[in-house]
Design a protein around this motif. Structure first.
Motif, PDB file in Angstrom:
ATOM      1  N   LYS A 120      -3.321   7.750 -18.604  1.00 44.57           N
ATOM      2  CA  LYS A 120      -2.159   8.029 -19.453  1.00 44.57           C
ATOM      3  C   LYS A 120      -0.973   7.153 -19.068  1.00 44.57           C
ATOM      4  O   LYS A 120      -0.129   6.822 -19.917  1.00 44.57           O
ATOM      5  CB  LYS A 120      -1.799   9.509 -19.334  1.00 44.57           C
ATOM      6  N   TYR A 121      -0.893   6.743 -17.812  1.00 42.76           N
ATOM      7  CA  TYR A 121       0.263   5.976 -17.328  1.00 42.76           C
ATOM      8  C   TYR A 121      -0.100   4.564 -16.897  1.00 42.76           C
ATOM      9  O   TYR A 121       0.738   3.670 -16.973  1.00 42.76           O
ATOM     10  CB  TYR A 121       0.913   6.737 -16.162  1.00 42.76           C
ATOM     11  N   LEU A 122      -1.327   4.373 -16.422  1.00 40.34           N
ATOM     12  CA  LEU A 122      -1.793   3.041 -16.014  1.00 40.34           C
ATOM     13  C   LEU A 122      -3.124   2.769 -16.710  1.00 40.34           C
ATOM     14  O   LEU A 122      -4.191   2.898 -16.108  1.00 40.34           O
ATOM     15  CB  LEU A 122      -1.967   2.979 -14.489  1.00 40.34           C
ATOM     16  N   PRO A 123      -3.098   2.397 -17.964  1.00 43.18           N
ATOM     17  CA  PRO A 123      -4.356   2.180 -18.694  1.00 43.18           C
ATOM     18  C   PRO A 123      -5.101   0.945 -18.209  1.00 43.18           C
ATOM     19  O   PRO A 123      -4.504  -0.018 -17.716  1.00 43.18           O
ATOM     20  CB  PRO A 123      -3.885   2.013 -20.145  1.00 43.18           C
TER      21      PRO A 123
ATOM     22  N   THR B 246      -3.148   2.964  -3.459  1.00 42.19           N
ATOM     23  CA  THR B 246      -2.582   1.803  -4.152  1.00 42.19           C
ATOM     24  C   THR B 246      -2.265   2.166  -5.597  1.00 42.19           C
ATOM     25  O   THR B 246      -1.208   1.819  -6.128  1.00 42.19           O
ATOM     26  CB  THR B 246      -3.571   0.627  -4.106  1.00 42.19           C
ATOM     27  N   LEU B 247      -3.181   2.909  -6.228  1.00 42.14           N
ATOM     28  CA  LEU B 247      -2.944   3.345  -7.599  1.00 42.14           C
ATOM     29  C   LEU B 247      -1.744   4.282  -7.684  1.00 42.14           C
ATOM     30  O   LEU B 247      -0.947   4.210  -8.634  1.00 42.14           O
ATOM     31  CB  LEU B 247      -4.190   4.038  -8.149  1.00 42.14           C
ATOM     32  N   LEU B 248      -1.591   5.176  -6.708  1.00 41.45           N
ATOM     33  CA  LEU B 248      -0.441   6.080  -6.729  1.00 41.45           C
ATOM     34  C   LEU B 248       0.861   5.313  -6.541  1.00 41.45           C
ATOM     35  O   LEU B 248       1.878   5.639  -7.167  1.00 41.45           O
ATOM     36  CB  LEU B 248      -0.601   7.140  -5.637  1.00 41.45           C
ATOM     37  N   GLY B 249       0.844   4.281  -5.704  1.00 42.48           N
ATOM     38  CA  GLY B 249       2.032   3.441  -5.574  1.00 42.48           C
ATOM     39  C   GLY B 249       2.369   2.729  -6.869  1.00 42.48           C
ATOM     40  O   GLY B 249       3.541   2.626  -7.255  1.00 42.48           O
ATOM     41  N   ALA B 250       1.334   2.249  -7.555  1.00 37.13           N
ATOM     42  CA  ALA B 250       1.549   1.595  -8.853  1.00 37.13           C
ATOM     43  C   ALA B 250       2.063   2.590  -9.887  1.00 37.13           C
ATOM     44  O   ALA B 250       2.877   2.241 -10.755  1.00 37.13           O
ATOM     45  CB  ALA B 250       0.248   0.953  -9.332  1.00 37.13           C
ATOM     46  N   LEU B 251       1.598   3.843  -9.794  1.00 36.78           N
ATOM     47  CA  LEU B 251       2.095   4.894 -10.694  1.00 36.78           C
ATOM     48  C   LEU B 251       3.589   5.114 -10.481  1.00 36.78           C
ATOM     49  O   LEU B 251       4.360   5.215 -11.453  1.00 36.78           O
ATOM     50  CB  LEU B 251       1.315   6.183 -10.438  1.00 36.78           C
ATOM     51  N   VAL B 252       4.008   5.188  -9.225  1.00 39.07           N
ATOM     52  CA  VAL B 252       5.437   5.340  -8.920  1.00 39.07           C
ATOM     53  C   VAL B 252       6.230   4.196  -9.533  1.00 39.07           C
ATOM     54  O   VAL B 252       7.278   4.402 -10.163  1.00 39.07           O
ATOM     55  CB  VAL B 252       5.655   5.398  -7.394  1.00 39.07           C
ATOM     56  N   GLU B 253       5.740   2.976  -9.382  1.00 37.43           N
ATOM     57  CA  GLU B 253       6.451   1.816  -9.913  1.00 37.43           C
ATOM     58  C   GLU B 253       6.536   1.855 -11.439  1.00 37.43           C
ATOM     59  O   GLU B 253       7.576   1.521 -12.024  1.00 37.43           O
ATOM     60  CB  GLU B 253       5.750   0.540  -9.451  1.00 37.43           C
ATOM     61  N   GLU B 254       5.454   2.288 -12.074  1.00 38.57           N
ATOM     62  CA  GLU B 254       5.427   2.345 -13.543  1.00 38.57           C
ATOM     63  C   GLU B 254       6.398   3.386 -14.072  1.00 38.57           C
ATOM     64  O   GLU B 254       7.144   3.135 -15.034  1.00 38.57           O
ATOM     65  CB  GLU B 254       4.007   2.666 -14.006  1.00 38.57           C
TER      66      GLU B 254
ATOM     67  N   THR C  96      10.792   0.627 -10.775  1.00 41.56           N
ATOM     68  CA  THR C  96      11.241  -0.116  -9.606  1.00 41.56           C
ATOM     69  C   THR C  96      10.075  -0.230  -8.644  1.00 41.56           C
ATOM     70  O   THR C  96       9.014   0.354  -8.874  1.00 41.56           O
ATOM     71  CB  THR C  96      12.438   0.586  -8.928  1.00 41.56           C
ATOM     72  N   SER C  97      10.236  -0.983  -7.560  1.00 40.97           N
ATOM     73  CA  SER C  97       9.132  -1.160  -6.624  1.00 40.97           C
ATOM     74  C   SER C  97       8.912   0.101  -5.804  1.00 40.97           C
ATOM     75  O   SER C  97       9.829   0.921  -5.621  1.00 40.97           O
ATOM     76  CB  SER C  97       9.413  -2.336  -5.686  1.00 40.97           C
ATOM     77  N   TRP C  98       7.690   0.251  -5.310  1.00 41.21           N
ATOM     78  CA  TRP C  98       7.368   1.379  -4.431  1.00 41.21           C
ATOM     79  C   TRP C  98       8.292   1.390  -3.223  1.00 41.21           C
ATOM     80  O   TRP C  98       8.805   2.450  -2.830  1.00 41.21           O
ATOM     81  CB  TRP C  98       5.905   1.261  -3.983  1.00 41.21           C
TER      82      TRP C  98
ATOM     83  N   LEU D 232       0.653  -6.051   3.560  1.00 41.18           N
ATOM     84  CA  LEU D 232      -0.509  -5.535   2.833  1.00 41.18           C
ATOM     85  C   LEU D 232      -0.401  -5.663   1.320  1.00 41.18           C
ATOM     86  O   LEU D 232      -1.355  -5.355   0.613  1.00 41.18           O
ATOM     87  CB  LEU D 232      -0.741  -4.070   3.217  1.00 41.18           C
ATOM     88  N   GLY D 233       0.739  -6.101   0.828  1.00 40.62           N
ATOM     89  CA  GLY D 233       0.868  -6.324  -0.614  1.00 40.62           C
ATOM     90  C   GLY D 233       0.623  -5.061  -1.413  1.00 40.62           C
ATOM     91  O   GLY D 233       1.263  -4.028  -1.189  1.00 40.62           O
ATOM     92  N   ARG D 234      -0.312  -5.142  -2.362  1.00 44.60           N
ATOM     93  CA  ARG D 234      -0.636  -4.006  -3.225  1.00 44.60           C
ATOM     94  C   ARG D 234      -1.091  -2.773  -2.435  1.00 44.60           C
ATOM     95  O   ARG D 234      -0.930  -1.643  -2.880  1.00 44.60           O
ATOM     96  CB  ARG D 234      -1.737  -4.393  -4.205  1.00 44.60           C
ATOM     97  N   MET D 235      -1.660  -2.991  -1.252  1.00 41.57           N
ATOM     98  CA  MET D 235      -2.171  -1.889  -0.444  1.00 41.57           C
ATOM     99  C   MET D 235      -1.074  -1.205   0.377  1.00 41.57           C
ATOM    100  O   MET D 235      -1.346  -0.255   1.111  1.00 41.57           O
ATOM    101  CB  MET D 235      -3.276  -2.376   0.493  1.00 41.57           C
ATOM    102  N   ALA D 236       0.161  -1.664   0.244  1.00 38.93           N
ATOM    103  CA  ALA D 236       1.254  -1.129   1.053  1.00 38.93           C
ATOM    104  C   ALA D 236       1.385   0.393   0.961  1.00 38.93           C
ATOM    105  O   ALA D 236       1.599   1.051   1.985  1.00 38.93           O
ATOM    106  CB  ALA D 236       2.571  -1.807   0.675  1.00 38.93           C
ATOM    107  N   PRO D 237       1.286   1.016  -0.227  1.00 36.58           N
ATOM    108  CA  PRO D 237       1.443   2.473  -0.291  1.00 36.58           C
ATOM    109  C   PRO D 237       0.395   3.248   0.499  1.00 36.58           C
ATOM    110  O   PRO D 237       0.537   4.452   0.716  1.00 36.58           O
ATOM    111  CB  PRO D 237       1.323   2.765  -1.798  1.00 36.58           C
ATOM    112  N   ALA D 238      -0.675   2.554   0.921  1.00 36.60           N
ATOM    113  CA  ALA D 238      -1.729   3.206   1.703  1.00 36.60           C
ATOM    114  C   ALA D 238      -1.517   3.061   3.197  1.00 36.60           C
ATOM    115  O   ALA D 238      -2.117   3.829   3.963  1.00 36.60           O
ATOM    116  CB  ALA D 238      -3.099   2.641   1.326  1.00 36.60           C
ATOM    117  N   GLY D 239      -0.678   2.088   3.664  1.00 35.43           N
ATOM    118  CA  GLY D 239      -0.624   1.915   5.104  1.00 35.43           C
ATOM    119  C   GLY D 239       0.375   0.932   5.655  1.00 35.43           C
ATOM    120  O   GLY D 239       0.223   0.468   6.781  1.00 35.43           O
ATOM    121  N   GLN D 240       1.422   0.583   4.940  1.00 33.89           N
ATOM    122  CA  GLN D 240       2.311  -0.512   5.339  1.00 33.89           C
ATOM    123  C   GLN D 240       3.366  -0.134   6.379  1.00 33.89           C
ATOM    124  O   GLN D 240       3.829  -0.980   7.130  1.00 33.89           O
ATOM    125  CB  GLN D 240       3.034  -1.060   4.103  1.00 33.89           C
TER     126      GLN D 240
END
Length: 462
Positions: free
Chosen positions: A93-96, A160-168, A172-174, A220-228
């Motif tokens: 619904k938010y990140l198709p 990573t997907l949850l971080g992208a959800l926050v950004e969407e 703004t950035s995670w 970690l780039g895109r993986m930052a929300p998991a462990g940065q």
């Protein structure tokens, strides 16, 4: 012997120091730092180091790995509480177009979204995040390994997907959202995505020789929300207190209680070990205590935050080695040492603050579900509790809804409605709890007992 309010006794402090000293020596860690939290504040800090010069302290940064996931989960729950989405909403619904959109937000938080544990090669923890610039690079061609919602399978790409959800949703950035909405309000000024001096260096310790190898530090780039994240025992002590008490600028105590509640089906091994997972928080039973928090590791670092809500005690342990001390065990031991040596002193009992106690007095006391005896009590915190008099059976606390009904908070009756059913003259006939009828006497004559009551009543053997 007495100590200033909130301070630990000398014997307790020595026991804590002994535990981390053993952990650092036997685990062969270049350094290890720890903190203990009680009554909402840090009451002890200790460190051990093999290096010369300045010893690490509460202000020294270490990389905390997957403890980052709990921070990301706090951000996600903030968005939920604002009404921007529901936990049962599918990611699609938010990140198709991710290929993992069937999973709900709650399933991603609880690692039940069916996703792989890691991103495709090369190993993301030891390579630059620039190698995985897009979500598709993190998820790979087949993101799902298991049926969605059927099993707990820890997934770094899920966060990573949850971080992208926050950004969407936030636009703004995670990293910016985390700093503005969590770190700054909580005063976690030494927590961030990049190290700032003073900070520890990450090391690998050879398994068969007492020699070291420096570990690379990667963004970690895109993986930052998991462990940065990098943090300190001082900041994580404050974070541990927040995870119990809440802060209305960030999250309520009710939402944090929801995060601490197991939300994932347990694997067979987890059932045996007493491990479970909530919404961004690990749940464990160790030595008879229920512990919540999160562990973390990245090459060169080990970390854990461990909390006993019942004891109002927590421990943080950080080490700068790839493998070595079992920091989660050390932290659980630190909590146990404090809780056993200096048990929590309960708050004074206070009476119920209610103008008309008759409202609860007509319901308080003994009730029967069939022939099972229960006690219904009303406490000064405004809650009701239903407990079996035999000591074994279903029990729960209930919160008032303001209309004469109550909602269960835990166990079998979580979410179930307790209602008072009255006779035509206004007297209480029975209590209905999710269709179960509780009466003042076992199968009380004249009450609305399902199936009725034999008119000849109770009898002996003929």
């Amino acid at each position: 012997m007495t100590t200033p309010q909130g301070e630990l006794l000398p014997a307790t402090r020595r026991a804590l120091l002994h535990r981390i000293a053993v952990a650092q020596a036997e685990g062969r860690a270049p350094s290890l730092v720890a903190a203990v939290v009680r009554d909402g504040r840090a009451v002890w800090h200790g460190s051990r180091t093999s290096g010369e010069g300045r010893a690490p302290d509460a202000n020294t940064q270490y990389r905390v790995g997957s403890i980052t996931k709990t921070f990301t989960a706090v951000l996600v729950m903030r968005l939920r509480d604002e009404g921007l989405f529901g936990l049962d909403d599918p990611l699609e619904k938010y990140l198709p177009g991710t290929g993992a959109g069937e999973a709900t937000i709650a399933q991603l938080l609880a690692h039940t979204g069916g996703l792989a544990a890691e991103s495709p090669a090369p190993w993301w923890e030891r390579t630059p995040g620039s190698l995985r610039p897009e979500l598709s690079d993190v998820l790979g061609e087949q993101p799902l390994l298991h049926p969605v919602g059927r099993r707990h399978h820890y997934s770094n790409p899920g966060y990573t997907l949850l971080g992208a959800l926050v950004e969407e949703v936030r636009g703004t950035s995670w990293e910016q959202a985390l700093r503005r909405e969590v770190l700054e309000p909580l005063g976690l000024n030494r927590t961030g995505v990049r190290p700032e001096a003073p900070h520890a260096s990450g090391w690998a310790v050879h398994p068969w020789a007492d020699v070291l190898l420096p570990e690379p530090v990667e963004d970690l780039g895109r993986m930052a929300p998991a462990g940065q994240l990098w943090s300190t025992t001082g900041d994580l002590a404050r974070f541990a207190s927040f995870l119990v008490r809440g802060d209305e600028r960030v999250l309520s105590t009710e939402t944090l209680r929801e995060m601490r509640t197991p939300a994932a089906p347990a694997e067979a091994a987890d059932v045996m070990s007493g491990d479970a997972y909530g919404l961004g928080m690990q749940v464990q039973r160790r030595h008879g205590r229920l512990l919540v928090g999160h562990t973390g590791s990245l090459p060169g670092f080990l970390a854990t935050v461990t909390i006993s809500v019942e004891d109002d005690a927590a421990a943080v342990v950080l080490a700068n080695c790839t493998s070595g001390p079992l920091v989660s065990t050390v932290a659980a031991d630190l909590v146990r040492i404090v809780a056993d040596a200096e048990p929590r002193i309960p708050a004074p009992w206070t009476p119920l603050r209610q103008a008309d106690p008759s409202v609860v007095l007509e319901l308080a006391g003994q009730w029967y579900w069939g022939t099972y005896a229960f006690a219904l009590r009303f406490t000064s915190d405004g809650l009701a509790s239903l407990e079996p008099l035999s000591g074994n059976g279903r029990r729960s606390r209930f919160r008032p809804n303001g209309d004469g009904s109550w909602t269960g908070l835990e166990g079998y009756y979580a979410g179930e409605l307790l209602k008072v059913v009255r006779k035509d003259d206004g007297r209480v006939d029975h209590v209905d709890l999710g269709s179960f009828v509780f009466t003042r006497q076992p199968y009380e004559e004249g009450a609305e007992v399902p199936g009725g009551v034999d008119p000849e009543g109770w009898r002996g053997i003929e």
